[in-house]
Design a protein around this motif. Structure first.
Motif, PDB file in Angstrom:
ATOM      1  N   ILE A   1     -12.016 -44.627 -54.865  1.00  0.00           N
ATOM      2  CA  ILE A   1     -10.854 -44.697 -55.763  1.00  0.00           C
ATOM      3  C   ILE A   1      -9.686 -43.818 -55.314  1.00  0.00           C
ATOM      4  O   ILE A   1      -8.584 -43.952 -55.851  1.00  0.00           O
ATOM      5  N   GLN A   2      -9.918 -42.955 -54.310  1.00  0.00           N
ATOM      6  CA  GLN A   2      -8.842 -42.073 -53.859  1.00  0.00           C
ATOM      7  C   GLN A   2      -7.598 -42.845 -53.409  1.00  0.00           C
ATOM      8  O   GLN A   2      -6.470 -42.493 -53.792  1.00  0.00           O
ATOM      9  N   PRO A   3      -7.748 -43.919 -52.626  1.00  0.00           N
ATOM     10  CA  PRO A   3      -6.546 -44.681 -52.241  1.00  0.00           C
ATOM     11  C   PRO A   3      -5.813 -45.269 -53.448  1.00  0.00           C
ATOM     12  O   PRO A   3      -4.584 -45.360 -53.441  1.00  0.00           O
ATOM     13  N   LEU A   4      -6.558 -45.655 -54.470  1.00  0.00           N
ATOM     14  CA  LEU A   4      -5.926 -46.198 -55.671  1.00  0.00           C
ATOM     15  C   LEU A   4      -5.146 -45.116 -56.406  1.00  0.00           C
ATOM     16  O   LEU A   4      -4.026 -45.345 -56.864  1.00  0.00           O
ATOM     17  N   LEU A   5      -5.730 -43.923 -56.508  1.00  0.00           N
ATOM     18  CA  LEU A   5      -5.042 -42.814 -57.171  1.00  0.00           C
ATOM     19  C   LEU A   5      -3.790 -42.421 -56.397  1.00  0.00           C
ATOM     20  O   LEU A   5      -2.739 -42.144 -56.990  1.00  0.00           O
ATOM     21  N   ASP A   6      -3.897 -42.418 -55.068  1.00  0.00           N
ATOM     22  CA  ASP A   6      -2.723 -42.083 -54.242  1.00  0.00           C
ATOM     23  C   ASP A   6      -1.599 -43.088 -54.472  1.00  0.00           C
ATOM     24  O   ASP A   6      -0.421 -42.725 -54.559  1.00  0.00           O
TER      25      ASP A   6
ATOM     26  N   THR B   1     -17.523 -44.117 -55.681  1.00  0.00           N
ATOM     27  CA  THR B   1     -17.327 -42.675 -55.578  1.00  0.00           C
ATOM     28  C   THR B   1     -15.830 -42.371 -55.485  1.00  0.00           C
ATOM     29  O   THR B   1     -14.993 -43.278 -55.439  1.00  0.00           O
ATOM     30  N   LEU B   2     -15.504 -41.076 -55.403  1.00  0.00           N
ATOM     31  CA  LEU B   2     -14.103 -40.692 -55.222  1.00  0.00           C
ATOM     32  C   LEU B   2     -13.518 -41.288 -53.944  1.00  0.00           C
ATOM     33  O   LEU B   2     -12.324 -41.591 -53.892  1.00  0.00           O
ATOM     34  N   ASP B   3     -14.355 -41.453 -52.918  1.00  0.00           N
ATOM     35  CA  ASP B   3     -13.863 -42.045 -51.671  1.00  0.00           C
ATOM     36  C   ASP B   3     -13.283 -43.433 -51.910  1.00  0.00           C
ATOM     37  O   ASP B   3     -12.303 -43.824 -51.269  1.00  0.00           O
TER      38      ASP B   3
END
Length: 384
Positions: free
Chosen positions: A25-30, A21-23
Protein backbone atom coordinates in the motif's frame (compact mmCIF):
# COMPACT_ATOMS: atom_id res chain seq x y z
CA UNK A 1 -26.21 4.83 -8.43
CA UNK A 2 -25.01 1.58 -10.01
CA UNK A 3 -22.76 -0.03 -7.41
CA UNK A 4 -21.40 -2.66 -9.81
CA UNK A 5 -20.29 0.00 -12.29
CA UNK A 6 -18.83 2.09 -9.50
CA UNK A 7 -16.77 -0.82 -8.20
CA UNK A 8 -15.53 -1.85 -11.63
CA UNK A 9 -14.50 1.72 -12.36
CA UNK A 10 -12.70 2.47 -9.10
CA UNK A 11 -11.39 -0.88 -7.90
CA UNK A 12 -7.73 -0.44 -6.96
CA UNK A 13 -6.10 -2.87 -9.38
CA UNK A 14 -2.66 -2.83 -7.77
CA UNK A 15 -3.70 -4.80 -4.67
CA UNK A 16 -5.35 -8.21 -4.57
CA UNK A 17 -5.35 -11.50 -2.71
CA UNK A 18 -5.07 -12.12 1.00
CA UNK A 19 -1.49 -11.06 1.76
CA UNK A 20 -1.37 -7.29 2.12
CA UNK A 21 1.46 -5.41 3.82
CA UNK A 22 2.80 -1.86 3.95
CA UNK A 23 4.95 -2.74 0.94
CA UNK A 24 1.77 -3.18 -1.12
CA UNK A 25 0.00 0.00 0.00
CA UNK A 26 3.01 2.34 0.24
CA UNK A 27 2.80 3.34 -3.46
CA UNK A 28 -0.90 4.09 -3.00
CA UNK A 29 -0.23 6.26 0.05
CA UNK A 30 2.53 8.10 -1.81
CA UNK A 31 0.14 8.78 -4.70
CA UNK A 32 -2.59 10.01 -2.33
CA UNK A 33 -0.26 12.29 -0.37
CA UNK A 34 -0.63 15.36 -2.58
CA UNK A 35 -1.12 17.81 0.29
CA UNK A 36 -0.09 16.08 3.53
CA UNK A 37 -3.29 14.01 3.70
CA UNK A 38 -1.13 11.04 4.70
CA UNK A 39 0.53 11.16 8.11
CA UNK A 40 2.67 8.81 10.17
CA UNK A 41 0.77 8.72 13.46
CA UNK A 42 2.88 6.14 15.27
CA UNK A 43 5.12 3.12 15.02
CA UNK A 44 4.50 -0.59 15.52
CA UNK A 45 6.38 -2.89 17.89
CA UNK A 46 8.91 -3.58 15.10
CA UNK A 47 9.14 0.13 14.26
CA UNK A 48 7.00 0.01 11.13
CA UNK A 49 5.09 3.25 10.43
CA UNK A 50 1.36 3.40 11.10
CA UNK A 51 -0.28 5.69 8.56
CA UNK A 52 -3.46 7.72 8.57
CA UNK A 53 -5.23 9.21 5.57
CA UNK A 54 -7.67 12.11 5.90
CA UNK A 55 -9.96 13.56 3.24
CA UNK A 56 -13.07 15.73 3.20
CA UNK A 57 -14.24 18.95 4.84
CA UNK A 58 -17.68 17.90 6.09
CA UNK A 59 -18.99 18.33 9.62
CA UNK A 60 -19.67 14.62 10.18
CA UNK A 61 -16.43 12.90 11.14
CA UNK A 62 -15.96 9.24 10.15
CA UNK A 63 -13.17 7.13 11.69
CA UNK A 64 -12.23 3.88 9.91
CA UNK A 65 -9.47 1.40 10.64
CA UNK A 66 -8.52 -1.90 9.01
CA UNK A 67 -6.08 -4.76 9.62
CA UNK A 68 -6.17 -4.44 13.37
CA UNK A 69 -5.68 -8.17 12.85
CA UNK A 70 -2.80 -8.49 10.41
CA UNK A 71 -4.22 -11.40 8.42
CA UNK A 72 -7.57 -9.65 7.76
CA UNK A 73 -6.94 -7.70 4.57
CA UNK A 74 -10.22 -7.76 2.62
CA UNK A 75 -11.53 -4.55 4.15
CA UNK A 76 -8.22 -2.80 3.45
CA UNK A 77 -8.66 -3.53 -0.25
CA UNK A 78 -12.23 -2.23 -0.16
CA UNK A 79 -11.13 0.85 1.77
CA UNK A 80 -8.72 1.82 -1.02
CA UNK A 81 -11.45 1.17 -3.60
CA UNK A 82 -13.65 3.59 -1.66
CA UNK A 83 -10.84 6.14 -1.35
CA UNK A 84 -10.50 6.02 -5.16
CA UNK A 85 -14.17 7.00 -5.40
CA UNK A 86 -13.61 9.92 -3.02
CA UNK A 87 -10.79 11.16 -5.25
CA UNK A 88 -12.74 10.72 -8.49
CA UNK A 89 -14.14 14.24 -8.78
CA UNK A 90 -17.60 12.80 -9.40
CA UNK A 91 -20.80 14.42 -8.16
CA UNK A 92 -21.18 11.66 -5.57
CA UNK A 93 -17.59 12.18 -4.39
CA UNK A 94 -18.09 15.94 -4.03
CA UNK A 95 -21.21 15.34 -1.96
CA UNK A 96 -19.37 12.89 0.28
CA UNK A 97 -16.44 15.26 0.80
CA UNK A 98 -18.72 18.18 1.68
CA UNK A 99 -20.76 16.06 4.09
CA UNK A 100 -17.99 14.06 5.78
CA UNK A 101 -14.43 14.22 6.98
CA UNK A 102 -12.96 10.73 6.65
CA UNK A 103 -10.02 9.69 8.81
CA UNK A 104 -8.74 6.18 8.06
CA UNK A 105 -5.93 3.93 9.27
CA UNK A 106 -5.50 1.41 6.41
CA UNK A 107 -3.18 -0.99 8.31
CA UNK A 108 -3.21 -0.58 12.08
CA UNK A 109 -1.09 -3.71 12.67
CA UNK A 110 1.72 -3.63 10.06
CA UNK A 111 3.81 -6.25 11.90
CA UNK A 112 0.92 -8.71 11.97
CA UNK A 113 0.24 -7.92 8.32
CA UNK A 114 3.81 -8.81 7.36
CA UNK A 115 3.82 -11.97 9.49
CA UNK A 116 0.25 -12.83 8.42
CA UNK A 117 -0.90 -13.24 12.00
CA UNK A 118 -3.95 -12.07 13.89
CA UNK A 119 -1.80 -10.68 16.72
CA UNK A 120 0.90 -8.02 16.68
CA UNK A 121 4.64 -8.76 17.04
CA UNK A 122 4.23 -9.16 20.83
CA UNK A 123 1.59 -11.86 20.17
CA UNK A 124 -1.15 -9.61 21.58
CA UNK A 125 -4.63 -9.42 20.07
CA UNK A 126 -5.12 -5.66 19.70
CA UNK A 127 -8.87 -6.18 19.83
CA UNK A 128 -8.53 -7.30 23.44
CA UNK A 129 -6.30 -4.38 24.44
CA UNK A 130 -8.71 -1.45 24.34
CA UNK A 131 -8.64 -0.90 28.11
CA UNK A 132 -5.09 -1.71 29.19
CA UNK A 133 -3.54 -0.18 26.04
CA UNK A 134 -0.36 -2.17 26.50
CA UNK A 135 0.64 -2.08 22.83
CA UNK A 136 1.86 0.85 20.71
CA UNK A 137 -0.71 0.10 18.01
CA UNK A 138 -3.57 0.20 20.55
CA UNK A 139 -2.33 3.55 21.83
CA UNK A 140 -2.19 4.97 18.29
CA UNK A 141 -5.80 3.93 17.66
CA UNK A 142 -7.01 5.47 20.92
CA UNK A 143 -5.02 8.70 20.51
CA UNK A 144 -6.42 9.20 17.00
CA UNK A 145 -9.93 8.57 18.33
CA UNK A 146 -9.51 11.16 21.08
CA UNK A 147 -7.97 13.74 18.75
CA UNK A 148 -10.33 13.29 15.80
CA UNK A 149 -13.50 13.00 17.92
CA UNK A 150 -15.51 10.96 15.39
CA UNK A 151 -19.28 10.89 15.02
CA UNK A 152 -19.13 7.30 13.68
CA UNK A 153 -16.55 4.53 13.92
CA UNK A 154 -16.11 1.77 11.34
CA UNK A 155 -14.21 -1.24 12.70
CA UNK A 156 -13.16 -3.30 9.67
CA UNK A 157 -12.34 -7.02 9.91
CA UNK A 158 -12.38 -10.43 8.20
CA UNK A 159 -14.04 -13.53 9.61
CA UNK A 160 -13.22 -17.18 9.04
CA UNK A 161 -14.93 -19.45 6.50
CA UNK A 162 -16.60 -21.39 9.34
CA UNK A 163 -19.43 -18.86 9.71
CA UNK A 164 -22.81 -19.26 8.11
CA UNK A 165 -25.80 -16.91 8.02
CA UNK A 166 -27.77 -18.78 10.65
CA UNK A 167 -28.38 -22.45 9.85
CA UNK A 168 -29.55 -21.84 6.29
CA UNK A 169 -26.57 -23.48 4.60
CA UNK A 170 -25.49 -20.15 3.15
CA UNK A 171 -22.15 -18.58 4.09
CA UNK A 172 -22.03 -15.31 6.00
CA UNK A 173 -20.34 -13.40 3.18
CA UNK A 174 -20.64 -10.11 5.06
CA UNK A 175 -21.55 -9.74 8.73
CA UNK A 176 -22.19 -6.69 10.85
CA UNK A 177 -22.53 -5.74 14.48
CA UNK A 178 -23.65 -2.70 16.40
CA UNK A 179 -21.58 -3.55 19.49
CA UNK A 180 -23.13 -3.45 22.93
CA UNK A 181 -22.17 -0.67 25.31
CA UNK A 182 -23.09 -2.52 28.51
CA UNK A 183 -23.50 -6.05 29.87
CA UNK A 184 -27.27 -5.87 29.46
CA UNK A 185 -26.90 -5.23 25.71
CA UNK A 186 -29.28 -2.32 25.95
CA UNK A 187 -29.97 -0.04 23.00
CA UNK A 188 -29.41 3.67 23.52
CA UNK A 189 -29.47 6.50 20.99
CA UNK A 190 -25.90 5.93 19.81
CA UNK A 191 -26.21 2.19 19.39
CA UNK A 192 -29.52 2.73 17.57
CA UNK A 193 -27.74 4.92 15.00
CA UNK A 194 -25.35 2.04 14.24
CA UNK A 195 -28.27 -0.42 14.10
CA UNK A 196 -30.17 1.76 11.64
CA UNK A 197 -27.16 2.07 9.33
CA UNK A 198 -26.67 -1.72 9.35
CA UNK A 199 -30.37 -2.32 8.60
CA UNK A 200 -30.11 0.03 5.62
CA UNK A 201 -26.95 -1.60 4.30
CA UNK A 202 -28.56 -5.02 4.67
CA UNK A 203 -31.43 -3.85 2.46
CA UNK A 204 -28.87 -3.10 -0.26
CA UNK A 205 -26.83 -6.29 0.12
CA UNK A 206 -29.90 -8.55 -0.03
CA UNK A 207 -30.22 -7.50 -3.67
CA UNK A 208 -26.79 -8.96 -4.41
CA UNK A 209 -26.20 -11.74 -1.86
CA UNK A 210 -29.66 -12.75 -0.61
CA UNK A 211 -29.49 -14.71 2.62
CA UNK A 212 -25.72 -14.25 2.94
CA UNK A 213 -25.59 -11.40 5.47
CA UNK A 214 -24.94 -12.24 9.10
CA UNK A 215 -25.24 -10.51 12.44
CA UNK A 216 -22.27 -10.94 14.75
CA UNK A 217 -22.65 -11.91 18.41
CA UNK A 218 -23.24 -8.84 20.60
CA UNK A 219 -21.97 -10.16 23.93
CA UNK A 220 -20.35 -7.24 25.73
CA UNK A 221 -16.58 -7.20 26.23
CA UNK A 222 -15.15 -3.86 27.30
CA UNK A 223 -11.68 -5.05 26.21
CA UNK A 224 -12.87 -5.07 22.57
CA UNK A 225 -12.37 -1.78 20.77
CA UNK A 226 -15.85 -1.59 19.26
CA UNK A 227 -17.51 -2.14 22.63
CA UNK A 228 -15.23 0.49 24.16
CA UNK A 229 -16.00 3.15 21.57
CA UNK A 230 -19.73 2.38 21.77
CA UNK A 231 -19.44 2.64 25.58
CA UNK A 232 -17.73 6.02 25.09
CA UNK A 233 -20.77 7.27 23.21
CA UNK A 234 -19.76 6.97 19.54
CA UNK A 235 -21.93 4.88 17.18
CA UNK A 236 -19.67 2.05 16.07
CA UNK A 237 -20.18 -0.51 13.31
CA UNK A 238 -18.22 -3.74 13.00
CA UNK A 239 -17.73 -5.08 9.46
CA UNK A 240 -16.75 -8.73 9.01
CA UNK A 241 -15.71 -9.82 5.51
CA UNK A 242 -16.55 -13.51 5.12
CA UNK A 243 -16.67 -16.26 2.52
CA UNK A 244 -18.32 -16.28 -0.89
CA UNK A 245 -18.36 -19.52 -2.90
CA UNK A 246 -14.91 -20.32 -4.35
CA UNK A 247 -13.62 -16.86 -3.41
CA UNK A 248 -10.78 -17.71 -1.05
CA UNK A 249 -8.84 -14.63 -2.19
CA UNK A 250 -11.91 -12.59 -1.22
CA UNK A 251 -12.05 -10.48 -4.33
CA UNK A 252 -15.85 -10.88 -4.55
CA UNK A 253 -16.31 -10.27 -0.84
CA UNK A 254 -14.18 -7.16 -1.30
CA UNK A 255 -16.82 -5.87 -3.70
CA UNK A 256 -19.62 -6.39 -1.18
CA UNK A 257 -17.61 -4.58 1.51
CA UNK A 258 -17.20 -1.72 -0.96
CA UNK A 259 -20.97 -1.74 -1.57
CA UNK A 260 -21.46 -1.63 2.20
CA UNK A 261 -19.15 1.36 2.68
CA UNK A 262 -20.75 3.34 -0.15
CA UNK A 263 -24.25 2.49 1.14
CA UNK A 264 -23.39 3.38 4.75
CA UNK A 265 -22.33 6.90 3.88
CA UNK A 266 -25.17 7.41 1.42
CA UNK A 267 -27.61 6.47 4.22
CA UNK A 268 -25.94 8.72 6.80
CA UNK A 269 -25.64 11.65 4.37
CA UNK A 270 -29.34 11.42 3.50
CA UNK A 271 -30.08 11.47 7.23
CA UNK A 272 -32.22 8.41 6.65
CA UNK A 273 -31.79 7.30 10.25
CA UNK A 274 -34.97 8.58 11.87
CA UNK A 275 -36.66 5.18 11.94
CA UNK A 276 -36.25 2.62 14.66
CA UNK A 277 -35.05 -0.43 12.73
CA UNK A 278 -34.21 -2.68 15.67
CA UNK A 279 -36.53 -5.46 14.47
CA UNK A 280 -35.00 -5.35 10.96
CA UNK A 281 -31.55 -5.56 12.51
CA UNK A 282 -32.48 -8.50 14.73
CA UNK A 283 -34.02 -10.28 11.74
CA UNK A 284 -30.58 -10.48 10.11
CA UNK A 285 -29.46 -14.09 10.59
CA UNK A 286 -27.06 -14.52 13.48
CA UNK A 287 -23.58 -15.76 12.61
CA UNK A 288 -23.30 -19.48 13.35
CA UNK A 289 -20.29 -21.80 13.22
CA UNK A 290 -21.76 -24.31 10.75
CA UNK A 291 -19.22 -24.59 7.91
CA UNK A 292 -16.08 -26.47 7.02
CA UNK A 293 -14.12 -25.89 3.84
CA UNK A 294 -14.53 -29.56 2.79
CA UNK A 295 -17.09 -32.18 3.72
CA UNK A 296 -16.94 -35.81 2.55
CA UNK A 297 -20.14 -37.78 3.15
CA UNK A 298 -20.97 -41.48 3.32
CA UNK A 299 -17.38 -42.70 3.30
CA UNK A 300 -16.53 -46.31 4.23
CA UNK A 301 -13.66 -46.35 6.70
CA UNK A 302 -11.88 -49.40 8.07
CA UNK A 303 -10.77 -49.06 11.69
CA UNK A 304 -8.77 -52.20 12.59
CA UNK A 305 -11.06 -54.48 10.63
CA UNK A 306 -14.28 -52.74 11.65
CA UNK A 307 -16.00 -51.00 8.76
CA UNK A 308 -18.16 -47.94 9.35
CA UNK A 309 -19.95 -45.52 7.06
CA UNK A 310 -19.35 -41.97 8.26
CA UNK A 311 -18.42 -38.43 7.25
CA UNK A 312 -15.27 -36.39 7.69
CA UNK A 313 -14.26 -32.79 7.08
CA UNK A 314 -11.15 -30.80 6.25
CA UNK A 315 -10.22 -27.19 6.73
CA UNK A 316 -7.72 -24.94 5.03
CA UNK A 317 -4.82 -23.51 6.98
CA UNK A 318 -3.56 -20.29 5.46
CA UNK A 319 0.21 -20.64 5.52
CA UNK A 320 2.64 -17.89 4.57
CA UNK A 321 5.46 -19.36 2.47
CA UNK A 322 7.92 -17.07 0.67
CA UNK A 323 5.56 -14.09 0.88
CA UNK A 324 2.63 -15.99 -0.59
CA UNK A 325 -0.42 -17.42 1.14
CA UNK A 326 -0.86 -21.13 0.52
CA UNK A 327 -4.17 -22.80 1.33
CA UNK A 328 -3.31 -26.22 2.71
CA UNK A 329 -6.15 -28.58 3.65
CA UNK A 330 -6.01 -30.70 6.81
CA UNK A 331 -8.49 -33.20 8.20
CA UNK A 332 -10.09 -31.78 11.34
CA UNK A 333 -13.08 -33.96 12.31
CA UNK A 334 -14.63 -37.39 11.69
CA UNK A 335 -18.22 -38.24 12.59
CA UNK A 336 -21.88 -37.66 11.79
CA UNK A 337 -21.41 -33.87 11.76
CA UNK A 338 -25.14 -33.20 11.69
CA UNK A 339 -26.19 -29.61 10.99
CA UNK A 340 -22.83 -28.77 9.41
CA UNK A 341 -22.09 -27.86 5.81
CA UNK A 342 -19.08 -27.88 3.51
CA UNK A 343 -18.17 -25.12 1.11
CA UNK A 344 -17.10 -28.10 -0.99
CA UNK A 345 -19.14 -31.27 -0.48
CA UNK A 346 -18.54 -34.73 -1.93
CA UNK A 347 -20.87 -37.70 -1.48
CA UNK A 348 -18.74 -40.84 -1.54
CA UNK A 349 -21.79 -43.18 -1.71
CA UNK A 350 -19.99 -45.67 0.57
CA UNK A 351 -16.71 -45.49 -1.33
CA UNK A 352 -13.78 -47.01 0.58
CA UNK A 353 -11.26 -44.60 2.08
CA UNK A 354 -7.50 -45.18 1.85
CA UNK A 355 -4.37 -43.07 2.03
CA UNK A 356 -0.59 -43.28 2.13
CA UNK A 357 -0.41 -42.67 5.89
CA UNK A 358 -2.63 -44.63 8.28
CA UNK A 359 -5.42 -46.02 6.13
CA UNK A 360 -8.04 -43.89 7.87
CA UNK A 361 -8.61 -40.12 8.17
CA UNK A 362 -6.50 -38.92 11.07
CA UNK A 363 -6.91 -35.48 12.60
CA UNK A 364 -4.39 -32.83 11.46
CA UNK A 365 -3.33 -35.03 8.55
CA UNK A 366 -3.05 -33.46 5.08
CA UNK A 367 -6.24 -34.01 3.08
CA UNK A 368 -4.56 -36.31 0.52
CA UNK A 369 -6.41 -39.61 0.11
CA UNK A 370 -8.20 -42.04 -2.23
CA UNK A 371 -11.77 -43.25 -2.52
CA UNK A 372 -12.20 -46.77 -3.96
CA UNK A 373 -8.46 -46.48 -4.79
CA UNK A 374 -9.27 -44.80 -8.11
CA UNK A 375 -10.45 -41.33 -7.14
CA UNK A 376 -7.51 -39.34 -5.84
CA UNK A 377 -7.89 -36.24 -3.67
CA UNK A 378 -4.97 -33.85 -3.26
CA UNK A 379 -5.22 -30.92 -0.87
CA UNK A 380 -8.91 -31.63 -0.43
CA UNK A 381 -9.91 -31.66 -4.10
CA UNK A 382 -10.18 -34.36 -6.77
CA UNK A 383 -6.98 -34.50 -8.78
CA UNK A 384 -7.97 -34.71 -12.42
Amino acid sequence: MNLEELFNQYKEQSIEGRYLTLDHIQPLLDKLNTNNQVQIIGKSVLDEPIYSYQIGTGETRIYLWSQMHGNESTTTKALFDFINVLNSGSEFAEKMLKTFTFYSIPILNPDGARLYTRENANIVDLNRDSQNLTQPESKVLREAFETFKPHYCFNLHDQRTIFGAGTTGKPATVSFLAPSYNEEREINENRLKAINVIAGVNDVLQQYIPGQVGRFDDSFNINCIGDTFQFMGVPTILFEAGHFANDYNRELTRKFIFFSLISSFAIISENDLVDNRISDYLNISQNKVVFYDFMYKNIKINYDGIEIITNFVAQYKEELIENKIHFNAYIVEVGELENYFGHYEYDGKEAVYSDDYNGFPKLNQKANFYLNKNVKFVNGLIKS
